[in-house]
Design a protein around this motif. Structure first.
Motif, PDB file in Angstrom:
ATOM      1  N   THR A  28      -0.430  -0.700  -7.673  1.00 24.35           N
ATOM      2  CA  THR A  28      -0.255  -1.535  -6.484  1.00 24.35           C
ATOM      3  C   THR A  28      -0.673  -2.967  -6.787  1.00 24.35           C
ATOM      4  OG1 THR A  28      -2.467  -0.999  -5.650  1.00 24.35           O
ATOM      5  CG2 THR A  28      -0.659   0.433  -4.968  1.00 24.35           C
TER       6      THR A  28
ATOM      7  N   THR B  83      -8.545   0.702  -2.939  1.00 27.44           N
ATOM      8  CA  THR B  83      -7.971  -0.639  -3.020  1.00 27.44           C
ATOM      9  C   THR B  83      -7.913  -1.078  -4.469  1.00 27.44           C
ATOM     10  OG1 THR B  83      -8.872  -1.225  -0.859  1.00 27.44           O
ATOM     11  CG2 THR B  83      -8.215  -3.038  -2.290  1.00 27.44           C
ATOM     12  N   HIS B  84      -6.799  -1.676  -4.832  1.00 25.80           N
ATOM     13  CA  HIS B  84      -6.656  -2.183  -6.189  1.00 25.80           C
ATOM     14  C   HIS B  84      -7.391  -3.515  -6.289  1.00 25.80           C
ATOM     15  CE1 HIS B  84      -3.788  -3.217  -9.781  1.00 25.80           C
ATOM     16  NE2 HIS B  84      -5.052  -3.137 -10.120  1.00 25.80           N
TER      17      HIS B  84
ATOM     18  N   THR C 137       0.828  -1.201   0.000  1.00 26.76           N
ATOM     19  CA  THR C 137       0.000   0.000   0.000  1.00 26.76           C
ATOM     20  C   THR C 137       0.865   1.254   0.000  1.00 26.76           C
ATOM     21  OG1 THR C 137      -1.874  -1.054   1.098  1.00 26.76           O
ATOM     22  CG2 THR C 137      -1.674   1.328   1.350  1.00 26.76           C
TER      23      THR C 137
ATOM     24  N   GLU D  68      -4.071  -8.753   0.089  1.00 21.62           N
ATOM     25  CA  GLU D  68      -5.369  -8.256   0.525  1.00 21.62           C
ATOM     26  C   GLU D  68      -5.269  -6.808   1.003  1.00 21.62           C
ATOM     27  OE1 GLU D  68      -8.979  -9.571   3.565  1.00 21.62           O
ATOM     28  OE2 GLU D  68      -7.130 -10.723   3.447  1.00 21.62           O
ATOM     29  N   GLU D  69      -6.244  -5.998   0.608  1.00 26.54           N
ATOM     30  CA  GLU D  69      -6.348  -4.603   1.037  1.00 26.54           C
ATOM     31  C   GLU D  69      -5.173  -3.737   0.600  1.00 26.54           C
ATOM     32  OE1 GLU D  69      -9.102  -3.491   2.364  1.00 26.54           O
ATOM     33  OE2 GLU D  69      -9.935  -5.506   2.393  1.00 26.54           O
ATOM     34  N   THR D  70      -4.503  -4.101  -0.463  1.00 27.29           N
ATOM     35  CA  THR D  70      -3.412  -3.275  -0.969  1.00 27.29           C
ATOM     36  C   THR D  70      -3.974  -2.177  -1.863  1.00 27.29           C
ATOM     37  OG1 THR D  70      -1.891  -5.133  -0.906  1.00 27.29           O
ATOM     38  CG2 THR D  70      -1.266  -3.290  -2.280  1.00 27.29           C
ATOM     39  N   GLY D  71      -3.420  -0.977  -1.729  1.00 29.10           N
ATOM     40  CA  GLY D  71      -3.904   0.127  -2.544  1.00 29.10           C
ATOM     41  C   GLY D  71      -3.219   1.418  -2.179  1.00 29.10           C
TER      42      GLY D  71
ATOM     43  N   TYR E 133      -2.635  -6.386  -6.499  1.00 24.92           N
ATOM     44  CA  TYR E 133      -3.928  -6.871  -6.032  1.00 24.92           C
ATOM     45  C   TYR E 133      -3.827  -8.299  -5.491  1.00 24.92           C
ATOM     46  CZ  TYR E 133      -3.927  -8.673 -10.856  1.00 24.92           C
ATOM     47  OH  TYR E 133      -3.584  -9.273 -12.040  1.00 24.92           O
TER      48      TYR E 133
ATOM     49  N   SER F  99      -3.459   4.863   0.554  1.00 28.63           N
ATOM     50  CA  SER F  99      -4.027   5.550   1.709  1.00 28.63           C
ATOM     51  C   SER F  99      -3.416   6.942   1.759  1.00 28.63           C
ATOM     52  CB  SER F  99      -3.715   4.787   3.003  1.00 28.63           C
ATOM     53  OG  SER F  99      -4.206   5.497   4.127  1.00 28.63           O
TER      54      SER F  99
ATOM     55  N   ASN G  95      -8.997   6.415   0.647  1.00 25.31           N
ATOM     56  CA  ASN G  95      -8.452   5.058   0.678  1.00 25.31           C
ATOM     57  C   ASN G  95      -9.006   4.297  -0.518  1.00 25.31           C
ATOM     58  OD1 ASN G  95      -6.960   4.845   3.357  1.00 25.31           O
ATOM     59  ND2 ASN G  95      -8.953   5.601   4.041  1.00 25.31           N
TER      60      ASN G  95
END
Length: 294
Positions: A240, A261-262, A218, A245-248, A242, A250, A259
């Motif tokens: 970023t 997410t990819h 992230t 989990e929850e990478t993107g 994928y 912020s 925020n």
């Protein structure tokens, strides 16, 4: 046979004589010199007066096969001299002393093993919370020709820096920048292509990664300036990974928090018609192969 051996030996001696031995002036910046304490984890850059020497050492120090050359370390200018196949460039790190004051400007420097600029933290009590902070006195960083920094750039506790210029930088592992408490700073990385992790803090109004292709974690940005987090997050979220989990992205600034997410793109569906065509093609291919084999 004796003549052949003599010629080979002579050529080795000639090659060894053709390159310049290690310059001990470079000893303070090199792990492997004969006059430097190898127990120190990395060499430090001390003052602006050392700039030209540091660049020359970083660009021309090579490690070679001592069995061929009689020694391991040499100075080779790859722009004007041929580099023997057994020689490899020694990549230096840029780490100013804690008391370094002023700008860092190194035109002509093309590669670093790492770049670390930080103030100091001193424990003044019995607990980890009782810490005195002494910021770095570096005022600007200009590395106009650096293309690669192997481990990355880490700038921390550096509230005197007004600019960071790395227009040719393409690859590194970590980009961790903490300008908290410092003046407004605009950051652009026009050629940065691959980086593992990005964390940036400070009064940032502009942040641009024009060529960014891939990050693995992230991207964190915390700005006390007027950075448009919505536009920034949308511009880089697809770089970023994928797979995690929850990478993107912020991002927080005076304009709000975003925020993103990819999300993994959907896998294209293959229609039954396509299967029929593919199956028919495979059948015809097999039949043709059978006929040719007869």
């Amino acid at each position: 046979m004796r003549l052949s051996g003599y010629l080979v030996g002579a050529s080795i001696v000639s090659l060894a004589a053709a390159i310049t031995g290690f310059d001990e002036e470079c000893a303070p910046y090199s792990f492997h010199s004969t006059g430097y304490d190898d127990e120190i984890p990395f060499p430090y850059f001390n003052s602006t007066e050392e700039t030209a020497l540091f660049i020359r050492c970083a660009e021309t120090t090579y490690e070679c096969d001592p069995a061929i050359h009689g020694s391991a370390w040499f100075m080779i200018d790859s722009k004007t001299e041929a580099v023997p196949e057994d020689c490899y460039k020694e990549v230096y790190g840029l780490h100013p002393y804690d008391n370094y004051t002023g700008p860092i400007s190194m035109p002509g420097l093309t590669e670093l093993s790492g770049c670390g600029i930080s103030g100091t933290y001193e424990y003044v009590g019995d607990t980890y919370e009782q810490v005195a902070v002494y910021p770095s006195n570096v005022t600007s960083v200009d590395l106009p020709d650096v293309v690669s920094i192997q481990s990355g750039i880490v700038i921390d506790n550096a509230n005197s820096i007004t600019s960071l210029n790395v227009p040719e930088l393409r690859d590194l592992v970590h980009l961790i920048l903490n300008f908290t408490g410092g003046p407004p700073i605009n950051l652009t990385f026009p050629r940065l292509y691959n980086v593992y992790a990005i964390e940036i803090y400070g009064e940032i109004d502009t942040l641009d990664f024009h060529s960014l292709n891939k990050t693995s974690t992230t991207i964190f940005v915390n700005s006390t300036g007027n950075l448009d987090c919505d536009a920034f997050a949308k511009s880089v979220v697809n770089t970023t990974s994928y797979y995690l989990e929850e990478t993107g992205v912020s991002c927080t600034s005076k304009m709000g928090t975003v925020n993103l997410t990819h999300v993994e793109p959907p896998i294209p569906e293959v229609t039954s018609g396509a299967f029929k065509i593919q199956g028919g093609f495979l059948t015809m291919t097999a039949l043709l192969g059978y006929i040719l084999a007869l």
